[in-house]
Design a protein around this motif. Structure first.
Motif, short mmCIF file in Angstrom:
data_model
loop_
_atom_site.label_atom_id
_atom_site.label_comp_id
_atom_site.label_asym_id
_atom_site.label_seq_id
_atom_site.Cartn_x
_atom_site.Cartn_y
_atom_site.Cartn_z
N GLU A 138 15.61 -1.59 16.89
CA GLU A 138 14.79 -1.61 18.12
C GLU A 138 13.99 -0.34 18.29
N GLY A 139 14.56 0.80 17.93
CA GLY A 139 13.83 2.06 18.07
C GLY A 139 12.71 2.22 17.07
N TRP A 140 12.67 1.34 16.06
CA TRP A 140 11.66 1.43 15.01
C TRP A 140 10.65 0.29 15.05
N ARG A 141 10.89 -0.70 15.88
CA ARG A 141 10.10 -1.92 15.83
C ARG A 141 8.60 -1.65 15.98
N SER A 142 8.20 -0.85 16.95
CA SER A 142 6.77 -0.61 17.17
C SER A 142 6.15 0.17 16.01
N ARG A 143 6.89 1.14 15.46
CA ARG A 143 6.36 1.91 14.33
C ARG A 143 6.19 1.04 13.09
N LEU A 144 7.18 0.18 12.84
CA LEU A 144 7.09 -0.70 11.69
C LEU A 144 5.96 -1.71 11.85
N ALA A 145 5.78 -2.20 13.06
CA ALA A 145 4.69 -3.14 13.31
C ALA A 145 3.34 -2.48 13.05
N GLU A 146 3.22 -1.21 13.41
CA GLU A 146 1.97 -0.49 13.15
C GLU A 146 1.76 -0.28 11.65
N MET A 147 2.83 0.04 10.93
CA MET A 147 2.73 0.18 9.47
C MET A 147 2.25 -1.13 8.84
N ARG A 148 2.87 -2.22 9.26
CA ARG A 148 2.52 -3.51 8.67
C ARG A 148 1.06 -3.86 8.97
N LYS A 149 0.63 -3.56 10.18
CA LYS A 149 -0.77 -3.83 10.56
C LYS A 149 -1.73 -3.04 9.69
N ARG A 150 -1.38 -1.77 9.42
CA ARG A 150 -2.26 -0.93 8.59
C ARG A 150 -2.33 -1.46 7.15
N ILE A 151 -1.17 -1.87 6.61
CA ILE A 151 -1.16 -2.42 5.26
C ILE A 151 -1.97 -3.71 5.19
N GLU A 152 -1.82 -4.54 6.20
CA GLU A 152 -2.56 -5.80 6.24
C GLU A 152 -4.07 -5.58 6.25
N SER A 153 -4.51 -4.50 6.91
CA SER A 153 -5.94 -4.26 7.06
C SER A 153 -6.55 -3.43 5.93
N LEU A 154 -5.73 -2.96 4.98
CA LEU A 154 -6.25 -2.13 3.89
C LEU A 154 -7.15 -2.96 2.97
N PRO A 155 -8.40 -2.55 2.78
CA PRO A 155 -9.24 -3.25 1.81
C PRO A 155 -8.76 -2.99 0.39
N VAL A 156 -9.14 -3.85 -0.52
CA VAL A 156 -8.67 -3.77 -1.90
C VAL A 156 -8.93 -2.40 -2.51
N GLU A 157 -10.12 -1.84 -2.26
CA GLU A 157 -10.50 -0.58 -2.90
C GLU A 157 -9.69 0.61 -2.38
N LYS A 158 -8.99 0.46 -1.26
CA LYS A 158 -8.21 1.56 -0.72
C LYS A 158 -6.71 1.38 -0.90
N ARG A 159 -6.32 0.33 -1.57
CA ARG A 159 -4.90 0.15 -1.85
C ARG A 159 -4.50 1.04 -3.03
#
Length: 351
Positions: free
Chosen positions: A295-316
């Protein structure tokens, strides 16, 4: 003149001349004056005294104190190229050399030490016990071990507490590098892949770690004088961690954490980055494996996942291949399991 009649500036310097943390706590409990003197001691002085007692009060030695301070050292090293190269040299010297750099550049308060020791009971011991059951003495002592007692029996030698702290140290040191890949537009400083491989090679030494095409193991630190022969020590830390980080129990524990935030990515590069980002959060990140700790990590992990999801191919993160066959690979971004596989390529037959 009695000692308490000395000038204040001399009294305040007393902790610098003590031998270890036990002397410090004894001095602090002597009287109110010395308690005030000790309360004003610098964090670096307290860390130096703690390091002098590392084998008694801060075990596993030296991993416990490195885990507690190496993030500070990493932040210092990222300030300049010269600092990074100094960190690289100390990493190549092995864990005791890395501790010396921590003592030189970092610090601890007594409150930090109290919190660390409290976490041993609430966090460290339960996860170490989990590792023991995955790949330690508890694992190999399972009845009918080779005849169905466990789902994936293997001949390994892993010390659970040391293995846990090796994982913690990797996370504390390289979590900022993962953050730099999660936020590429900010151009945050980061450590290169070779420094991470150096950490695996020299701070998690293994007799099976040898030079091969694309990867060099210097005869320094734990390998000094070995001439690429078997190390004199019996530990096989990389082999043990390679088994642990890929075993079903460990993988499924972290998968439950990730699935609580969102489904797996269909894209392989995103999924690999997501798996590593979750596991690379150092000591505090182990809370995710404890009941209710997510629970103490849920918001941070959600933000990480959102950033990974939005990474364009050239920046992975890009993939790097090792060995004459090119079968062994890891990524620009931190991935402890893949990097251990690369350093162990000779163990799997690579030349």
């Amino acid at each position: 003149m009695e000692i308490l009649q000395l000038p204040t500036e001399l009294l305040l310097s007393l902790p610098q001349y003590l031998h270890n943390i036990e002397d410090f706590t004894n001095l602090s409990s002597t009287c109110r004056t010395f308690r005030r003197v000790c309360s004003d001691a610098s964090p670096n002085t307290i860390l130096r005294l703690a390091a002098a007692s590392s084998r008694v009060f801060f075990r596993p030695d030296p991993h416990f104190l490195i885990a507690a301070t190496v993030r500070q050292v990493g932040e210092w090293a990222l300030l300049s190229h010269d600092n990074t190269e100094q960190l690289r040299r100390h990493i190549q010297g092995g864990v005791y050399s890395l501790l010396h750099l921590c003592v030189d550049k970092a610090g601890l308060t007594m409150d930090d030490i109290r919190r660390l020791h409290a976490s041993r009971f609430s966090l460290i011991n339960p996860i170490a016990d989990m590792i023991d059951r995955c790949a330690g003495p508890q694992f190999v002592s399972t009845p009918d071990f080779w005849d169905g007692g466990v789902s994936n029996p293997a001949t390994i030698s892993l010390e659970p507490n040391r293995a846990l702290f090796q994982i913690i140290i990797y996370g504390e040191l390289f979590a900022p590098t993962m953050q730099a890949f999660l936020e590429p537009d900010r151009a945050l400083p980061r450590f290169d892949q070779e420094l991470r491989l150096d950490f695996i090679k020299y701070c998690i030494p293994d007799s099976m770690c040898r030079s091969y095409t694309g990867l060099t193991v210097l005869e320094v630190g734990p390998y000094a004088g070995t001439k690429n022969e078997l190390m004199p020590q019996k530990e096989s830390d990389q082999v043990g961690l390679d088994y642990l980080l890929t075993c079903r129990t460990w993988r499924e524990a972290w998968e439950r954490v990730r699935l609580a935030i969102g489904p797996n990515f269909d894209d392989v590069s995103r999924q690999i980055m997501w798996e590593s980002a979750v596991q690379i959060q150092g000591l505090a990140g182990l809370e995710m494996l404890r009941p209710g700790g997510l629970e103490g990590w849920r918001s941070r992990l959600a933000e990480m996942r959102k950033r990974i999801e939005s990474l364009p191919v050239e920046k992975r993160p890009k993939e790097s291949r090792y060995g004459s066959s090119g079968r062994y690979y890891c990524w620009e971004s931190p991935n402890m399991a893949a990097e251990i596989t690369v350093t162990l390529a000779p163990y799997w037959g690579e030349t």
